[in-house]
Structure formats: structure tokens, C-alpha cells
Design an enzyme around this catalytic site. Structure first.
Site, PDB file in Angstrom:
ATOM      1  N   GLY A 124       0.790  -1.233   0.000  1.00 53.12           N
ATOM      2  CA  GLY A 124       0.000   0.000   0.000  1.00 53.12           C
ATOM      3  C   GLY A 124       0.812   1.267   0.000  1.00 53.12           C
ATOM      4  CD  GLU A 157      -0.522  -5.137  18.266  1.00 55.93           C
ATOM      5  OE1 GLU A 157      -0.918  -4.076  18.736  1.00 55.93           O
ATOM      6  OE2 GLU A 157       0.105  -5.230  17.207  1.00 55.93           O
ATOM      7  CG  HIS A 177      10.057  -3.920   9.063  1.00 52.57           C
ATOM      8  ND1 HIS A 177       9.205  -4.774   8.412  1.00 52.57           N
ATOM      9  CD2 HIS A 177       9.269  -3.031   9.716  1.00 52.57           C
ATOM     10  CE1 HIS A 177       7.959  -4.425   8.679  1.00 52.57           C
ATOM     11  NE2 HIS A 177       7.965  -3.372   9.459  1.00 52.57           N
ATOM     12  CB  CYS A 220       5.320  -4.568   5.893  1.00 52.61           C
ATOM     13  SG  CYS A 220       4.179  -3.852   7.104  1.00 52.61           S
TER      14      CYS A 220
END
Length: 759
Positions: free
Chosen positions: A438, A611, A701, A733
Site C-alpha cells: 500500500g 495483538e 524493515h 509490509c
């Protein structure tokens, strides 16, 4: 009554550590300058706790990147591939955390996963058959000496051997049993070295104890600590737990030779019951975690004092220490930096610095022998007043809409197989379709444009024109390199949760309430103040413009309700279920508006699905999954069969909830897999996963660029477990935090790899 803090935020009031680290990575400052910044931040944290009269101040809770990585380096758990780079000690540490690409080699970073039920990410230690565990580091001892010059009431904290071994990754034939005794002996050596330096208290953090423990787990813990406690010498040892209760092992903990035990009375549902039922040894201190280390709402003094009163009846007046429930790492630094939030709201909040005052207040009120007198005190009365009423928090229309949700609203039709065929016929994508998650890099000019608009330095028209130009160029680049499904780059968004929160009723926003997510990455979670609803369309105009720039399929990008809740500071006056359903209805409205605008692929990110998942499996469904998964289906159940729904998840353990993820009934799911060596693929195959999948083929990352062959090899592993017709190719990601050159090169290699495999 004494007070304690398990740990303190380390990035600094103004994210000084983040910026110093990033400058160091770019060779703009020296290693000494980086360490000077770290030393100054440690001193500031120490002085704050000292000024608030904290009786047990933690040392070694600080890290340049991550505490699990600190322990790995302390005990020589450094894989050979990093040693072979022949870097300095500091650069080897960062290579393990971030990966390395340079003249000395090209090495991927260690795996990164979520720290229990938080949004903090830890680095996963990697133990191979040749690992020689031994105490080689000096960090805890150096930081104690540094702190002891300014304060004496110190405890040196470290992640305990049980949690370390349970969270580590074993890459060879050996397993925990092959390393437990040597690690226990090295922890004894660690205690001995602490003693040589004059340390009086050592804290061992063992959060893994709040999970479901097997008999083998309990025996492992006992073996480790029988050895360690036998060699503790004159040092007093605090066994600290958090994020839940220790129902499986409480009696053993109280029998072992610990001098103190820390229990969580916020998330530990059975902590008080365990103490009341089984008692507490008179020769130990009980560190009672009654100040919430994970949320920003003011402590309810009445509730905390009632817990302490009950504990005192069992453990005695002098054996209770008022403690945080977990490290304050998970909350922002201080409310003093917030100038735009009105006092009407702000008086209800407590960040890390303010929680120090709460600890002090609770201890002072608890010291008052006369309960009526304590309840009549100015501090107690003012605190109690906060919990009587909150302005602007209730919206009856929202609550009525939630109450009117029907069971049929949670189901999408037709079934997945039929939708899959309809979508393939319509979209006509090639085998192994390529896409991104995205976001694209948020460069300085993008951030400046947003800031200038917020400050009123530019008009709305100028702000929009700038972003449209960025979107256009981003799409041109994606078309140029041959990506199949495009995105608009998200240049208008500051954060995937905060951006949506700004367009929803019921939210309050901060200026500098930064919280460390991992390493140098900080997030600024918004605060859910009241009932949530969508004020107006949020992303529709940006997506419509992006679609007008290309004939290729364009993804509309949304954040899902579970992630919005989990990456916000949630309310404590209503249930998680109620909050998630309110958010689900708001995002559902946005999904349907995107579809009306002609957007044929809509991605609803649920990066943080896991989470809030209870750490004990027995609580998974009754407390979370039974409403979190239907809430996701509620978001997309109203779309047409030909509208393809994507979702994305990252950096969590998913292998044990694969059937649940399939039950989300998305059409495509992308997830992090590059750092975890694609372990999740076996679970997908074993569970006959129906949803199309895009396991991340490279780690965003890390700044390193994957080669074409590396991605081809990864796709080869994926194809052995996933049917070709269901496999997508994508990073693991969003690309927001990456630089433009490395992003372009990585995506070019990604597309080349996909075309190679198609061939």
C-alpha cells in the site's frame, strides 16, 4: 509503602534516540555521539524516577534497539553470518536487528515478532548447534555503574532465561534441552558479576509465565531457577511477570527462593484470586502491578487501593510494593508535550511521567491507616470525580446501530470458490500477480506538505495538488516496472491508524505521544474517547483519482477495525467487542463507498489482528475471536462478488490461528514471511487454506535490497506449498519507512522474479 517501575520509555521525550540512531546509520554522527545521546536519555529517566520518589528504579531497561537482542549479545548468541562481517560490536548488533548490505557482505536481519499482546516488536534470537552460550557482554554492569553515581535505589533488570529460551529460534538439530543448563550457569555468572559491582537487587522478567504452560514448561522453569537461585549469593532476586496471571505456576514461584515476585493486577484476571486462595510468603515482597503500563487513562485510585487493601490482609503491611503492571515502554513519555488537547480531556490521561506521580499518590494513600480519612483526602476525591462522567463520550445513534446488527450482516455471498472464479474472469491477472502492500516512501517533501497544510502555510488546493502529482508519478513508476495491481502510495496519510481516526467521530489526537514500535520506528496511537462513527468518506476521492491515472486494477487501501482498535489507546469504560463493532460499521461505510466509486479491489489491513488475542488459548474465543473475526466480515459482507477483498497481517505468530484467518473470508491475504523463513506456509498447507495468499518475499524493515534470485528462490519454496493459481508476489509490509532508491530497486527485482517464475 514503596514504589517501583518495571521499565521506562527509552526513545526520549522528543524521540532523540530515534533521530540519533538514524544519523548513525547514515554515518552522519559517530558511535560515541550516539552513545552520548543514549547516556543522556538514561540519566533523564533516572532523574525523573528519582524526583518522584520511586524506591526501585530499573537499570538495563534501556536499549539501543531491543532488550531481547541485548540478552542475545550479552550471552554470545550471535549467528556466524554476523560475526563473519567483521564489524564493530555496535554495528554487529545493528546488523542483527536491521540486516547488512555493504562492502563486507549482504546478510538478512534476524526475525522480528510482536512482544506478547503489544505492538512492540522484539528481535528473535537465533541459536544454532554451534552456539557457545557464555557471558561476554558488559552492558548491564556498565549501565549500573553509570546509574549508581546518581542513585542507590536500583534494580538491574534482564529478560529471564525461561522467556529467552522459549522465544528463541533453533536452527539446527539441538533444542532447548541442549542449552538450558549452560544458560542457567551463565545467568549465575551474570548474578556473580552484578554482585561484584555492588548490585543489591536483580530483576528477572519472565512474561512467558502468563501463557498456557505445559508440565514440561514448568519443569524447565524449575530446573533453570534451581540452578540460578542456588548461585545468587547476597543479591536479592525479583521474579517479575506481566501481561497476565501465573495460574499454572503460582505455587512453585512462591516456594522457590525468590526474594520478591511481581504480579500483574491489570491484565492478570486471576492474580488477586491466586494470592487470596494460596496465600503469599511472609519472607517475600509482592510487587503489585496496579498502575496500567499499556494504556493512558488515569488510574482509579479507589480500585487500586482496594486491591492493595486485600493484598495487605494476606501479605502484610510491609511486604507490598506499588508497581506498574508492565514496562512503561508501551505508553508515551509525558502529557507536558501536549498543548492542543483541552484540559477537559487531558485531565483523564496519564502518560509515563504522570504514572510516576500516580504510583507515589497510591503509596501515600495506602499508608493512611484510616480508610475514611484516605477517601476524604483531596487527591482521592479529585481522582474519584474523573470516573463519574466524561463529556462527549456517548452517541446513542451509534449504539443503536450496533444493537441492530443481524447475523446475516456477518456473511458474504456467494461462497469463496464462486467469487474466486468471478474475480479471475473479471480482473484477468497473470499467474503470480504482483502488487505492494500500500504505502510508498514518505519523503521529506511529502511530510513537509502535510505539515504546511496543518499549519495553514498552504491552501487545501495546494495540498491536494501536491499529493495528486505524487500519486501520478507513483502510478507511472508502478506501470513502468510492470506491477499488476497498483496502489496510490498513501501520500496523504501520516499513519495507517491515526489517519482514519482523524476522520472518525469519537477520537482525540496527540502531538508528541510517541511510542516505540521497534528499533527506530515510533508510532503515535490516537485515543478513542467516545462512541465511533464515520463523519464523511475518507479515502474515496484519492482512490478515484488514482484509478483515473491507469487502466490497471487499483487497490483502495483501508485499515480494518481490529487494527484501528489495537493501535489506538482504547476506552476502558466499554468492552473491546463494543468498540470493534463501532469501528467495523464505520469502515463498512467506506468499503461500500469505494465500491460505488468503481474501485474493484479493496484492501482492509488487519496487521494487528493478533495483538488483543488473549495469551491463554482457553480465552481466545470467548474473549476475542468470537467477535473480532465476525467484525472483519461485517466490514466487507455487503460488497458484490466481483469486488476482490484483500487483507494484510504482519509480524505475529499466525500458525496456530490459520483456520481463524481463513474464516475472515477475504479473497486474498498478504502477510510477513521473509524474516520467519516462510514457516507459516506449512500451516497453510496443513489446514487446506482456501484464501489466495501473498507471503512477503522480502523484508521492508531492513534497508537491504533482495536480489532477483533470492526472490525466485523464495517463490520456489512457496510454490511447493501453495497452488500456483493462489500465489501472489509482494513485499512483506508497506514501504512508507524505506528510501526511494532501495524501494525502486527492490520492486524492480520483485517484478523480474515473478516474470522469471512465470516463464
Amino acid at each position: 509503602m514503596r514504589t517501583a517501575v518495571i521499565g521506562y520509555p527509552r526513545v526520549g521525550k522528543d524521540r532523540e534516540l530515534k533521530f540519533a540512531s538514524e544519523k548513525y546509520f547514515k554515518n552522519e554522527i559517530s558511535e560515541n555521539e550516539l552513545k552520548d545521546t543514549a547516556k543522556r536519555l538514561r540519566r533523564e529517566n533516572l532523574d525523573l524516577q528519582k524526583a518522584n520518589g520511586i524506591d526501585f528504579i530499573s537499570v538495563n531497561d534501556f536499549s539501543l534497539y531491543d532488550n531481547m537482542l541485548d540478552v542475545a549479545v550479552l550471552f554470545n548468541v550471535i549467528p556466524d553470518r554476523y560475526r563473519e562481517l567483521s564489524l564493530s560490536e555496535t554495528d554487529t548488533f545493528f546488523a542483527m536487528a536491521r540486516g547488512y548490505q555493504g562492502e563486507k557482505g549482504n546478510v538478512k536481519a534476524l526475525a522480528m515478532k510482536k512482544w506478547f499482546n503489544t505492538n512492540y516488536h522484539y528481535i528473535v534470537p537465533e541459536i544454532d548447534d554451534n552456539t557457545e552460550i557464555k557471558l561476554v557482554g558488559t552492558k548491564p554492569f556498565d549501565e549500573f555503574k553509570e546509574a549508581f553515581e546518581h542513585a542507590e535505589n536500583l534494580k538491574v533488570s534482564i529478560i529471564g532465561p525461561f522467556t529467552f529460551l522459549k522465544l528463541a529460534k533453533y536452527t539446527g538439530d539441538k533444542n532447548i534441552s541442549d542449552f538450558e543448563q549452560v544458560l542457567a550457569k551463565e545467568y549465575v555468572a551474570y548474578l556473580s558479576k552484578l554482585g561484584e559491582n555492588g548490585v543489591k537487587w536483580a530483576e528477572f522478567d519472565e512474561p512467558y509465565l502468563v501463557r498456557d504452560l505445559t508440565l514440561d514448561d514448568i519443569k524447565l522453569f524449575e530446573r533453570l531457577y534451581r540452578v540460578i537461585l542456588a548461585g545468587k549469593g547476597n543479591i536479592k532476586v525479583l521474579l517479575q511477570t506481566y501481561f497476565g496471571d501465573v495460574r499454572d505456576i503460582y505455587n512453585l514461584l512462591t516456594q522457590l527462593d525468590f526474594d520478591a515476585i511481581g504480579l500483574d493486577f491489570i491484565e492478570g484476571k486471576k492474580s488477586l484470586e491466586l494470592v487470596k486462595k494460596n496465600g503469599f510468603p511472609a519472607d517475600k515482597l509482592l510487587f503489585a502491578g496496579v498502575v496500567n503500563g499499556k494504556n493512558i487513562w488515569k488510574n482509579n485510585y479507589g480500585k487500586s487501593l482496594e486491591i492493595i487493601r486485600k493484598l495487605r490482609e494476606i501479605a502484610g503491611n510491609d511486604n507490598i510494593v506499588v508497581n506498574t503492571s508492565c514496562s512503561l515502554l508501551h505508553v508515551p513519555y509525558t502529557l507536558e508535550s501536549e498543548h492542543k488537547i483541552s484540559d477537559e480531556y487531558k485531565k483523564h490521561f496519564a502518560f509515563a511521567k504522570e504514572k510516576l506521580s500516580e504510583l507515589k499518590d497510591i503509596a501515600e494513600l495506602a499508608d493512611e491507616k484510616d480508610i475514611k480519612k484516605a477517601s476524604a483526602s483531596e487527591k482521592f476525591v479529585a481522582n474519584a470525580e474523573l470516573f463519574k462522567n466524561r463529556v462527549d463520550s456517548v452517541d446513542e445513534k451509534v449504539r443503536e446501530r450496533v444493537s441492530n446488527i443481524k447475523e446475516s450482516d456477518y456473511e458474504r455471498s456467494p461462497e469463496f470458490k464462486e467469487r474466486e472464479k468471478i474475480q479471475k474472469d473479471k480482473l484477468k491477472l497473470p499467474l503470480f500477480p504482483t502488487t505492494t502492500i500500500g504505502s510508498f516512501p514518505q519523503t521529506i517533501d511529502v511530510r513537509r506538505n502535510r505539515q504546511d497544510y496543518r499549519k495553514g502555510n498552504i491552501s487545501k488546493e495546494q495540498y491536494i495538488a501536491f499529493n495528486k502529482e505524487k500519486i501520478k508519478k507513483c502510478i507511472e513508476f508502478q506501470e513502468e516496472i510492470g506491477l499488476d495491481v497498483l496502489v496510490h502510495g498513501e501520500y496523504e496519510r501520516n499513519d495507517m491508524v491515526e489517519y482514519f481516526g482523524e476522520h472518525l467521530a469519537g477520537y482525540v489526537f496527540t502531538e508528541k505521544a510517541w511510542v516505540q514500535s521497534y528499533g527506530t520506528r515510533c508510532v503515535k496511537p490516537p485515543i478513542i474517547w467516545g462512541d465511533v462513527s464515520r463523519k464523511s468518506p475518507i479515502t474515496v476521492e484519492w482512490s478515484k483519482y488514482a484509478k483515473s491515472c491507469s487502466s490497471k486494477p487499483m487497490k483502495g487501501m483501508l485499515t480494518g477495525p481490529v487494527t484501528i482498535l489495537n493501535w489506538s489507546f482504547p476506552r476502558e469504560d466499554i468492552s473491546i467487542k463494543e468498540s470493534i463493532l463501532q469501528l467495523a460499521l464505520a469502515i463498512r461505510d467506506e468499503v461500500l463507498d469505494l465500491e460505488k466509486a468503481g474501485i474493484e479491489i479493496i484492501q482492509i489491513d488487519e496487521a494487528a489482528l493478533r495483538e488483543k488475542l488473549p495469551l491463554r488459548k482457553s480465552d481466545w474465543y470467548s474473549e476475542y475471536l468470537d467477535f473480532a473475526i465476525p467484525a472483519f466480515r461485517l466490514v466487507h459482507s455487503g460488497v458484490k462478488p466481483e469486488t476482490q477483498i484483500h487483507t494484510h497481517m504482519c509480524y505475529s505468530e499466525f500458525t496456530d490461528i490459520i483456520p481463524v484467518i481463513d474464516a475472515m473470508d477475504a479473497d486474498v491475504i498478504t502477510f510477513e514471511a521473509s524474516r520467519s523463513d516462510l514457516q507459516i506456509l506449512d500451516s497453510l498447507k496443513e489446514n487446506n487454506f482456501k484464501t489466495e495468499v501473498g507471503p512477503g518475499v522480502y523484508d521492508i524493515h531492513s534497508p537491504r535490497v533482495p536480489s532477483v534470485q533470492e526472490i525466485v528462490d523464495a517463490l520456489g519454496k512457496m510454490r511447493s506449498r501453495i497452488d500456483d493459481s493462489k500465489l501472489w508476489v509482494n513485499p512483506d509490509c508497506g514501504l512508507k519507512t524505506r528510501g526511494i532508491p532501495e524501494t525502486k530497486e527492490s520492486l524492480i527485482n520483485l517484478v523480474k522474479a515473478a516474470k522469471t517464475v512465470r516463464g
